[in-house]
Design a protein around this motif. Structure first.
Motif, PDB file in Angstrom:
ATOM      1  N   PRO A 127       0.817  -1.214   0.000  1.00 46.38           N
ATOM      2  CA  PRO A 127       0.000   0.000   0.000  1.00 46.38           C
ATOM      3  C   PRO A 127       0.852   1.266   0.000  1.00 46.38           C
ATOM      4  CG  PRO A 127      -0.893  -1.612   1.527  1.00 46.38           C
ATOM      5  CD  PRO A 127       0.433  -2.159   1.067  1.00 46.38           C
ATOM      6  N   GLY A 128       0.534   2.181  -0.917  1.00 48.30           N
ATOM      7  CA  GLY A 128       1.239   3.455  -0.973  1.00 48.30           C
ATOM      8  C   GLY A 128       2.568   3.416  -1.691  1.00 48.30           C
ATOM      9  N   ALA A 129       2.930   2.270  -2.259  1.00 46.72           N
ATOM     10  CA  ALA A 129       4.232   2.172  -2.927  1.00 46.72           C
ATOM     11  C   ALA A 129       4.156   1.186  -4.086  1.00 46.72           C
ATOM     12  CB  ALA A 129       5.319   1.745  -1.944  1.00 46.72           C
ATOM     13  N   ARG A 130       5.091   1.348  -5.026  1.00 43.13           N
ATOM     14  CA  ARG A 130       5.234   0.415  -6.133  1.00 43.13           C
ATOM     15  C   ARG A 130       6.588  -0.282  -6.005  1.00 43.13           C
ATOM     16  NH1 ARG A 130       3.098   5.116  -8.796  1.00 43.13           N
ATOM     17  NH2 ARG A 130       0.932   4.776  -9.435  1.00 43.13           N
ATOM     18  N   THR A 131       6.595  -1.556  -6.373  1.00 48.52           N
ATOM     19  CA  THR A 131       7.809  -2.351  -6.227  1.00 48.52           C
ATOM     20  C   THR A 131       8.568  -2.427  -7.551  1.00 48.52           C
ATOM     21  OG1 THR A 131       6.673  -3.698  -4.571  1.00 48.52           O
ATOM     22  CG2 THR A 131       8.741  -4.556  -5.456  1.00 48.52           C
ATOM     23  N   TRP A 132       9.858  -2.121  -7.475  1.00 48.60           N
ATOM     24  CA  TRP A 132      10.743  -2.199  -8.631  1.00 48.60           C
ATOM     25  C   TRP A 132      11.907  -3.132  -8.305  1.00 48.60           C
ATOM     26  CZ3 TRP A 132      10.787   1.276 -13.105  1.00 48.60           C
ATOM     27  CH2 TRP A 132       9.673   2.131 -13.143  1.00 48.60           C
ATOM     28  N   GLU A 133      12.592  -3.565  -9.352  1.00 51.82           N
ATOM     29  CA  GLU A 133      13.820  -4.344  -9.203  1.00 51.82           C
ATOM     30  C   GLU A 133      14.956  -3.601  -9.904  1.00 51.82           C
ATOM     31  OE1 GLU A 133      15.115  -8.903 -10.003  1.00 51.82           O
ATOM     32  OE2 GLU A 133      14.585  -7.731 -11.779  1.00 51.82           O
ATOM     33  N   PHE A 134      16.070  -3.481  -9.204  1.00 55.02           N
ATOM     34  CA  PHE A 134      17.284  -2.910  -9.785  1.00 55.02           C
ATOM     35  C   PHE A 134      18.320  -4.023  -9.812  1.00 55.02           C
ATOM     36  CE2 PHE A 134      21.341  -0.434  -9.178  1.00 55.02           C
ATOM     37  CZ  PHE A 134      21.336   0.170 -10.419  1.00 55.02           C
ATOM     38  N   ALA A 135      18.702  -4.450 -11.007  1.00 49.51           N
ATOM     39  CA  ALA A 135      19.642  -5.561 -11.156  1.00 49.51           C
ATOM     40  C   ALA A 135      20.975  -5.066 -11.690  1.00 49.51           C
ATOM     41  CB  ALA A 135      19.066  -6.625 -12.089  1.00 49.51           C
ATOM     42  N   VAL A 136      22.047  -5.596 -11.103  1.00 48.89           N
ATOM     43  CA  VAL A 136      23.401  -5.276 -11.535  1.00 48.89           C
ATOM     44  C   VAL A 136      24.033  -6.562 -12.052  1.00 48.89           C
ATOM     45  CG1 VAL A 136      25.638  -4.336 -10.870  1.00 48.89           C
ATOM     46  CG2 VAL A 136      23.541  -3.488  -9.766  1.00 48.89           C
ATOM     47  N   ILE A 137      24.343  -6.593 -13.338  1.00 45.62           N
ATOM     48  CA  ILE A 137      24.910  -7.783 -13.977  1.00 45.62           C
ATOM     49  C   ILE A 137      26.389  -7.530 -14.217  1.00 45.62           C
ATOM     50  CG2 ILE A 137      24.771  -9.321 -15.967  1.00 45.62           C
ATOM     51  CD1 ILE A 137      21.858  -8.339 -16.322  1.00 45.62           C
ATOM     52  N   THR A 138      27.242  -8.223 -13.486  1.00 48.10           N
ATOM     53  CA  THR A 138      28.681  -7.966 -13.567  1.00 48.10           C
ATOM     54  C   THR A 138      29.349  -8.693 -14.732  1.00 48.10           C
ATOM     55  OG1 THR A 138      29.078  -9.746 -11.964  1.00 48.10           O
ATOM     56  CG2 THR A 138      28.879  -7.500 -11.101  1.00 48.10           C
ATOM     57  N   LYS A 139      28.714  -9.750 -15.251  1.00 50.33           N
ATOM     58  CA  LYS A 139      29.242 -10.475 -16.408  1.00 50.33           C
ATOM     59  C   LYS A 139      28.165 -10.519 -17.490  1.00 50.33           C
ATOM     60  CE  LYS A 139      32.137 -13.459 -13.503  1.00 50.33           C
ATOM     61  NZ  LYS A 139      32.403 -14.874 -13.090  1.00 50.33           N
ATOM     62  N   PRO A 140      27.915  -9.401 -18.142  1.00 52.89           N
ATOM     63  CA  PRO A 140      26.780  -9.332 -19.072  1.00 52.89           C
ATOM     64  C   PRO A 140      26.866 -10.278 -20.262  1.00 52.89           C
ATOM     65  CG  PRO A 140      28.154  -7.363 -19.222  1.00 52.89           C
ATOM     66  CD  PRO A 140      28.618  -8.108 -18.022  1.00 52.89           C
ATOM     67  N   SER A 141      28.065 -10.713 -20.623  1.00 56.94           N
ATOM     68  CA  SER A 141      28.197 -11.623 -21.768  1.00 56.94           C
ATOM     69  C   SER A 141      27.884 -13.072 -21.394  1.00 56.94           C
ATOM     70  CB  SER A 141      29.611 -11.535 -22.346  1.00 56.94           C
ATOM     71  OG  SER A 141      29.857 -10.241 -22.878  1.00 56.94           O
ATOM     72  N   ASP A 142      27.774 -13.352 -20.108  1.00 59.51           N
ATOM     73  CA  ASP A 142      27.527 -14.711 -19.623  1.00 59.51           C
ATOM     74  C   ASP A 142      26.023 -14.940 -19.467  1.00 59.51           C
ATOM     75  OD1 ASP A 142      27.411 -17.149 -18.409  1.00 59.51           O
ATOM     76  OD2 ASP A 142      28.589 -16.597 -16.649  1.00 59.51           O
ATOM     77  N   PRO A 143      25.428 -15.812 -20.282  1.00 58.91           N
ATOM     78  CA  PRO A 143      23.983 -16.045 -20.173  1.00 58.91           C
ATOM     79  C   PRO A 143      23.557 -16.585 -18.813  1.00 58.91           C
ATOM     80  CG  PRO A 143      24.863 -16.950 -22.220  1.00 58.91           C
ATOM     81  CD  PRO A 143      26.037 -16.581 -21.374  1.00 58.91           C
ATOM     82  N   MET A 144      24.505 -17.147 -18.049  1.00 56.74           N
ATOM     83  CA  MET A 144      24.182 -17.731 -16.759  1.00 56.74           C
ATOM     84  C   MET A 144      24.242 -16.727 -15.612  1.00 56.74           C
ATOM     85  SD  MET A 144      23.443 -20.661 -17.782  1.00 56.74           S
ATOM     86  CE  MET A 144      23.162 -21.446 -16.187  1.00 56.74           C
ATOM     87  N   ASP A 145      24.725 -15.531 -15.881  1.00 56.09           N
ATOM     88  CA  ASP A 145      24.847 -14.527 -14.825  1.00 56.09           C
ATOM     89  C   ASP A 145      23.471 -13.910 -14.553  1.00 56.09           C
ATOM     90  OD1 ASP A 145      25.510 -12.582 -13.020  1.00 56.09           O
ATOM     91  OD2 ASP A 145      26.858 -11.480 -14.346  1.00 56.09           O
TER      92      ASP A 145
END
Length: 214
Positions: A127-145
């Motif tokens: 109530p009174g807020a919206r939920t967001w996700e902030f993701a940090v991907i340290t190995k962007p070329s790795d599909p498993m990261d």
């Protein structure tokens, strides 16, 4: 071929545009987010035909399908270039207006993280807020990261001076990431109020035994 079959052919064509872009511009870890998103978007747009009552609605819906697929293809090309080409520092790129943005930093000379800011389903909100996700991907070329994800709470109340944003102490302590969170919201047209940015040493302070802060 009747109109329903022609509309389905357009859906199939839009899917082909998306798949062709995915094959041409591989984005590693980002595909975990982007591939489900575009398919959900195209499925939703494809379902609009059932409620089309006028030629104007049909024109709008077919245009939305074609535009979404083309924009996705262009986005993938931009993100691929951001990651792999020498060029000016890349900006935050809008994926879904008001709902998701990505910043893929160049990995040509050194490894740098990719950032994803996206709004989660409304069912997860409080109530009174919206939920967001902030993701940090340290190995962007790795599909498993799968990256490091932080829950971000955004005030749902109208604010004249900006929108209050609440995050964990862990994210506040990662100052470079925390700053990128601010940039991400601005790219989505949201003016954030991140309290810790007004107090640069906040993450270094700790309470004493008597409750004061050092």
């Amino acid at each position: 071929m009747d109109l329903a079959e022609r509309y389905q052919a357009l859906v199939n064509g839009a899917t082909l545009v998306a798949e062709s872009a995915e094959d041409a511009y591989r984005l590693g870890a980002l595909d975990r987010i982007l591939k489900p998103w575009i398919r959900s978007s195209l499925d939703s747009l494809g379902g609009l035909f059932a409620s089309c009552d006028t030629s104007h609605q049909l024109a709008e819906d077919t245009r939305a399908l074609a535009t979404t697929a083309a924009s996705y293809s262009e986005l993938r090309e931009q993100l691929f270039s951001d990651l792999h080409h020498t060029r000016p520092e890349p900006p935050w790129r809008t994926v879904a207006r008001g709902a998701m943005a990505i910043r893929a930093q160049s990995a040509v000379l050194l490894r740098q993280p990719t950032f994803v800011l996206r709004r989660l389903d409304a069912g997860l909100n409080v109530p009174g807020a919206r939920t967001w996700e902030f993701a940090v991907i340290t190995k962007p070329s790795d599909p498993m990261d799968k990256g490091t994800s932080f829950v971000v709470m955004v005030s749902a109340d109208d604010q004249q001076t900006g929108v209050p944003i609440a995050v964990s102490k862990e994210l506040e302590s990662e100052r470079a990431w925390y700053q990128q969170l601010e940039y991400g919201f601005y790219s989505l047209g949201i003016r954030p109020v991140l309290t810790a940015l007004q107090d640069p040493d906040r993450h270094l302070k700790r309470p004493t035994d008597d409750g004061d802060v050092l």
